[in-house]
Write an enzyme that holds these catalytic residues in place. Structure first.
Site, PDB file in Angstrom:
ATOM      1  N   VAL A 108     -15.143  46.833-127.138  1.00  0.00           N
ATOM      2  CA  VAL A 108     -14.478  48.237-126.666  1.00  0.00           C
ATOM      3  C   VAL A 108     -15.506  48.852-126.159  1.00  0.00           C
ATOM      4  O   VAL A 108     -16.245  49.148-126.467  1.00  0.00           O
ATOM      5  CB  VAL A 108     -13.662  48.739-127.796  1.00  0.00           C
ATOM      6  N   CYS A 109     -14.980  50.010-125.536  1.00  0.00           N
ATOM      7  CA  CYS A 109     -15.684  50.953-124.526  1.00  0.00           C
ATOM      8  C   CYS A 109     -17.119  50.343-124.111  1.00  0.00           C
ATOM      9  O   CYS A 109     -17.346  49.100-123.427  1.00  0.00           O
ATOM     10  CB  CYS A 109     -15.523  52.255-125.031  1.00  0.00           C
ATOM     11  N   THR A 110     -18.043  50.864-124.214  1.00  0.00           N
ATOM     12  CA  THR A 110     -19.025  50.763-123.871  1.00  0.00           C
ATOM     13  C   THR A 110     -20.135  50.137-125.058  1.00  0.00           C
ATOM     14  O   THR A 110     -20.815  49.277-124.595  1.00  0.00           O
ATOM     15  CB  THR A 110     -20.616  51.856-124.326  1.00  0.00           C
ATOM     16  N   GLY A 111     -18.679  49.142-125.555  1.00  0.00           N
ATOM     17  CA  GLY A 111     -19.680  48.178-126.629  1.00  0.00           C
ATOM     18  C   GLY A 111     -20.255  47.199-125.662  1.00  0.00           C
ATOM     19  O   GLY A 111     -20.724  46.262-126.018  1.00  0.00           O
TER      20      GLY A 111
END
Lengths: 221, 221
Positions: free
Chosen positions: B99-102
């Site tokens: 998720v996101c910058t994961g």
């Protein structure tokens, strides 16, 4: 802006973390997570432990107080310390808010008497038993009390709160920062939209939990 | 269904808790929150402490692994223990997700080389620097790799994942149980929808954080 968020055992995490992620983005905001006695808690899945900043006795004023829901709400509704704290902090707030069955906890403290309010769609009857007027909206405002519907509804409520507090541009910027551009694969997020078989499935799966909660629930008034 | 969710200092909580609240509702699911060394972590606001179930060394297989984002991703991208763990657990998963910058952390471990993937809309350039092909969708699937856009997008991704794993009815039931019937007060959740002034505001506020992250980011390959 001082924001107090109550955490407790067997709560539903997204109820708190959804609005937290919105509210915390307002510059100058201090968010304090509190538990009844300052001890760590475990949410309904018991999958991790959350260590709060303080106990409720250490946080007696707030601009916004937020009460999340979850299966553990029954114990919170019956806990006189929670009732006393909510009544006292409510006297200092600009906004008193809840997500999901957190409204039952506000209700047990007598704060929703005669007020329009919402909760998780399966909990309207319990909300009424606390003297509130169950109202089926995503979030419901009555005076300074804003109650949100189930679990994920706290995100929408918090954005509306940001709009009120900081204006359209800041609220829109926060929405963009958390990239809240919802695209669920289905349109089944409310009992009026989900297929009847799905509504029945959720009711069936939840029956024991709901019965247990009704039996356990007292009011501290 | 074994699900491992990585937690780390300075992560963004909703990245993890959004999809967790969806995935945990599938009957028979075991969710394990892990940190690099098993120690507690504090999210980007430092407003509370999360105690995980275990360190990454104790969780070496999973059906689903989920990597959230947040400012702390820079340290994770450069941490060889995280890289090694991700490569090893990825060899056991049915789905490897972020998720996101994961997705930058998956990228730093070399798992997105030549794959279409997404991230927070302000992080596409860093995703490309890990050899991925930035793709502006709510979530992007390439083989068993599903990456979600910023923060709140993990909820949509997790519902899609539930649909794949358990079918339409269960996914719809989970959506109804968490009352995910989004009604944000604005339609500004993506840079293509928000007013240009709002996009610029978010870029301006984030400039220092983005520069710091770019300077700090290494890859462990």
């Amino acid at each position: 802006m001082d924001i107090a968020i109550l955490l407790y055992d067997d709560m539903t995490l997204l109820d708190a973390i959804g609005p937290y992620e919105v509210l915390r983005s307002l510059p100058g905001t201090r968010i304090r997570f509190v538990t009844v006695d300052g001890a760590p808690i475990r949410p309904d899945t018991r999958a991790l432990t959350l260590v709060p900043e303080a106990g409720i006795d250490a946080v007696t004023t707030a601009d916004i107080v937020l009460v999340p829901g979850g299966p553990g709400d029954a114990l919170m509704q019956a806990d006189e310390r929670v009732c006393r704290w909510l009544r006292a902090i409510d006297a200092t707030t600009t906004w008193t808010t809840s997500v999901c069955t957190g409204s039952l906890i506000l209700g047990a403290a007598g704060l929703l008497q005669g007020r329009r309010a919402t909760s998780h769609w399966m909990a309207y009857d319990q909300l009424a038993s606390h003297g509130a007027l169950p109202t089926a909206h995503r979030f419901v405002e009555d005076g300074k009390y804003i109650t949100a519907a189930g679990v994920s509804a706290g995100i929408d409520m918090a954005l509306e709160l940001m709009r009120r507090i900081a204006g359209d541009e800041i609220a829109q910027a926060i929405q963009l920062a958390i990239e809240y551009d919802p695209q669920p694969p289905f349109d089944s997020g409310s009992p009026t939209k989900a297929p009847a078989t799905v509504v029945e499935l959720v009711r069936a799966v939840s029956a024991d939990m709901l019965a247990e909660r009704r039996n356990a629930t007292a009011t501290c008034q």
